[in-house]
Motif scaffolding. Structure first.
Motif: not given
Length: 74
Positions: A19-20, A57-68
């Motif tokens: 993300l950074s 609120t959208v919750v994204v679980i895990g290391n899913k950069v594309d979904k974020i």
């Protein structure tokens, strides 16, 4: 956007770095230092990303950069 992770979590570190590098603004919250947040949002897995929008609120679980990124656009 809040990313909840832990220093001992490899996926959390990877997500934070990804993300950074994409210059996406976020607040990082350490789960071990903020147990009240874990309870409040009933977080069971790390990393968990909370994205607040007008529709909720959208919750994204895990290391899913594309979904974020998708959730941020939508």
């Amino acid at each position: 956007m809040i990313v909840i992770g832990a220093e001992w979590c490899a996926a959390c570190k990877s997500l934070k770095q990804a993300l950074s590098s994409k210059e996406i603004g976020f607040t990082y919250m350490d789960a071990d230092e903020n147990p009240e947040v874990i309870r409040e949002f009933n977080i069971k897995s790390l990393p968990t990303t909370l994205i607040k929008s007008e529709s909720g609120t959208v919750v994204v679980i895990g290391n899913k950069v594309d979904k974020i990124i998708e959730a941020l656009k939508g």
